[in-house]
Design an enzyme around this catalytic site. Structure first.
Site, PDB file in Angstrom:
ATOM      1  N   GLU A  32      59.359  42.883  25.922  1.00  8.99           N
ATOM      2  CA  GLU A  32      59.953  43.257  27.118  1.00  8.99           C
ATOM      3  C   GLU A  32      58.908  42.287  28.067  1.00  8.99           C
ATOM      4  OE1 GLU A  32      62.982  44.309  27.506  1.00  8.99           O
ATOM      5  OE2 GLU A  32      62.587  46.008  26.376  1.00  8.99           O
ATOM      6  N   HIS A  33      59.770  42.049  29.049  1.00 12.04           N
ATOM      7  CA  HIS A  33      58.938  41.259  30.243  1.00 12.04           C
ATOM      8  C   HIS A  33      58.613  39.890  29.678  1.00 12.04           C
ATOM      9  CE1 HIS A  33      60.075  43.930  33.445  1.00 12.04           C
ATOM     10  NE2 HIS A  33      60.207  44.863  32.682  1.00 12.04           N
ATOM     11  N   ASP A  35      60.556  37.385  28.521  1.00  8.19           N
ATOM     12  CA  ASP A  35      61.622  36.366  28.596  1.00  8.19           C
ATOM     13  C   ASP A  35      61.134  35.523  29.780  1.00  8.19           C
ATOM     14  OD1 ASP A  35      62.677  37.987  30.630  1.00  8.19           O
ATOM     15  OD2 ASP A  35      64.626  37.873  29.593  1.00  8.19           O
ATOM     16  N   ALA A 121      72.285  51.504  33.091  1.00  6.28           N
ATOM     17  CA  ALA A 121      71.319  52.205  32.140  1.00  6.28           C
ATOM     18  C   ALA A 121      70.386  51.300  31.359  1.00  6.28           C
ATOM     19  CB  ALA A 121      72.493  52.978  31.268  1.00  6.28           C
ATOM     20  N   SER A 125      74.837  45.735  31.217  1.00  4.91           N
ATOM     21  CA  SER A 125      76.402  45.746  31.492  1.00  4.91           C
ATOM     22  C   SER A 125      76.680  44.577  32.097  1.00  4.91           C
ATOM     23  CB  SER A 125      76.813  46.964  32.056  1.00  4.91           C
ATOM     24  OG  SER A 125      75.888  47.312  33.130  1.00  4.91           O
ATOM     25  N   ASP A 170      69.264  38.639  28.056  1.00  8.44           N
ATOM     26  CA  ASP A 170      70.410  39.530  28.247  1.00  8.44           C
ATOM     27  C   ASP A 170      71.635  38.592  28.020  1.00  8.44           C
ATOM     28  OD1 ASP A 170      68.441  41.254  28.620  1.00  8.44           O
ATOM     29  OD2 ASP A 170      69.134  41.491  30.784  1.00  8.44           O
TER      30      ASP A 170
HETATM   31  C1  GLA Z   1      65.898  42.843  32.272  1.00  4.15           C
HETATM   32  C2  GLA Z   1      66.192  41.177  32.568  1.00  4.15           C
HETATM   33  C3  GLA Z   1      65.605  40.524  31.276  1.00  4.15           C
HETATM   34  C4  GLA Z   1      64.238  40.972  30.943  1.00  4.15           C
HETATM   35  C5  GLA Z   1      64.176  42.462  30.700  1.00  4.15           C
HETATM   36  C6  GLA Z   1      62.732  42.973  30.765  1.00  4.15           C
HETATM   37  O1  GLA Z   1      66.697  43.367  31.222  1.00  4.15           O
HETATM   38  O2  GLA Z   1      67.597  41.177  33.039  1.00  4.15           O
HETATM   39  O3  GLA Z   1      65.885  39.161  31.624  1.00  4.15           O
HETATM   40  O4  GLA Z   1      63.376  40.230  31.741  1.00  4.15           O
HETATM   41  O5  GLA Z   1      64.557  42.935  32.042  1.00  4.15           O
HETATM   42  O6  GLA Z   1      62.421  42.453  29.349  1.00  4.15           O
END
Ligand code: GLA
Length: 391
Positions: A32-33, A35, A121, A125, A170
């Site tokens: 997480e965080h 990318d 959420a 989406s 995403d």
């Molecule tokens: C959101 C962003 C992703 C990513 C996450 C955290 O979902 O759209 O690109 O940075 O936060 O991992």
């Protein structure tokens, strides 16, 4: 649902659709965080999707009906403005705008969208909407774009038109996800590997916990965290490291005094999370779900304490998971600041775990959480409808 959208389209637009596309939301198992920090992620597409039906028009207008909100929006390709009132249409406009900026000549369309991914959420989406739109246009207008390029354009639309500085995760997983597989992605090179997830071997279920805390990603602290982690990397670059993937916890420790506490913590999260992703992939390959779960728990702790993107409602999931023997791992998923979390839970103990979470949430006077038992689903698809399917 996909099939019955044809007649709705025809009723709204007075002619049948030509192309159907759809794209999934996602969970992020771990990473997480990382990318936008050019690191590793391990997301998976889920069996909740956004559908987009479309046909050509003779003019320059784009007319979109949302079956979820029962609303119509009309705009001209000649003047694409950001809409302050209707947030959802900006994801659609953003794709048209970015494609035009890149030199593609588009024509007007009639479109219809419908999806079953809960909105705002933390299940992407918005990426699913963008991906279904660009894939639908690529198919209808035969633009010849490869999936990776489409993922990059969709991300650019969100960055430059919608104004959210998100990374590529995403949109990428929405394209490349596969049933029962996680996508191990290196966000620097965009090389990826599909890793089988054999949850059935341990009778495990992925439970999504929607905290009920809705976050505005664009106006949240997201961009601030991004800047902080970039600043920390700038300082570390003096020592010959080009990207976070080359930074070790040892180097970071040595340079701790050269940066302020917040920057140090942001960097420590990114460096340790990259390591956890690699370990998680190994654990998955060996069906070692206890280790995978432990890494998931540690990821949450790091997001809570070092990256500071959690909130009490999501910490509740983590804390309850830690206490519950048949929950192998739990953490927030996505950007944080509310939204959803995921937990790996033994099938036969799902109801008990849910009850525990509901009780705790009510004791602490938190919003009542929602739960979804999700499966790992397929990535985006699009095709021309034949006569039968249009009905
Ligand atoms: C959101 C962003 C992703 C990513 C996450 C955290 O979902 O759209 O690109 O940075 O936060 O991992």
């Amino acid at each position: 649902m996909e099939k019955s959208l044809g007649p709705v389209f025809e009723e709204i637009h007075n002619s049948p659709p030509d192309v159907a596309s759809s794209a999934p939301g996602r969970i992020n198992i771990i990473g997480e965080h990382t990318d936008y920090n050019q690191g590793y992620v391990l997301p998976a597409a889920i069996n909740m999707r956004n559908y987009f039906f479309l046909s050509k028009r003779a003019d320059e207008k784009v007319c979109i009906w949302t079956e979820n909100l029962k609303k119509r929006e009309l705009f001209s390709l000649k003047k694409i403005y950001f809409s302050k009132q209707n947030k959802w249409i900006n994801y659609v406009k953003g794709i048209f705008w970015t494609l035009q900026e890149a030199g593609f000549e588009l024509r007007g369309i009639n479109g219809l969208i419908w999806g079953n991914i809960p909105l705002e959420a933390g299940l992407s989406s918005s990426a699913a909407l963008e991906v279904s739109i660009i894939l639908g246009l690529n198919t209808l207008f035969k633009l010849g774009l490869a999936p990776q390029r489409m993922a990059e354009i969709a991300r650019k639309a969100e960055n430059d038109f919608v104004g959210v500085e998100c990374g590529i995760m995403d949109q990428f997983v929405s394209f490349f996800g596969k049933e029962k597989k996680a996508v191990f992605l290196d966000c620097e090179t965009l090389e990826y590997e599909l890793v089988p997830v054999h949850l059935e071997r341990e009778d495990l279920q992925i439970l999504v916990f929607e905290s009920g805390v809705h976050r505005e990603l664009a106006s949240s602290e997201y961009n601030k965290r991004r800047n902080e982690s970039f600043q920390a990397l700038e300082l570390l670059k003096k020592y010959g490291t080009k990207s976070y993937k080359q930074v070790t916890l040892g180097l970071l420790e040595e340079r701790k005094n050269e940066m302020d506490e917040a920057l140090y913590k942001r960097a420590r999260h990114v460096v340790s999370e990259n390591e956890r992703v690699k370990q998680a992939v190994e654990a998955m390959r060996k069906d070692d779900f206890l280790l995978l779960g432990e890494l998931i728990f540690r990821s949450h702790k790091s997001l809570r304490d070092d990256y500071e993107v959690s909130c009490p409602e999501l910490d509740l999931l983590y804390e309850s998971g830690r206490e519950f023997p048949d929950c192998f791992g739990a953490r927030l998923t996505g950007a944080g600041f509310g939204g959803s979390g995921i937990a790996l839970v033994k099938q036969e103990r799902l109801a008990a775990f849910r009850n525990k979470l509901l009780e705790e949430a009510s004791k602490r006077k938190f919003p009542r959480p929602e739960f979804y038992e999700v499966e790992i689903g397929e990535g985006a698809k699009a095709y021309f409808l034949d006569k039968e399917e249009k009905r």
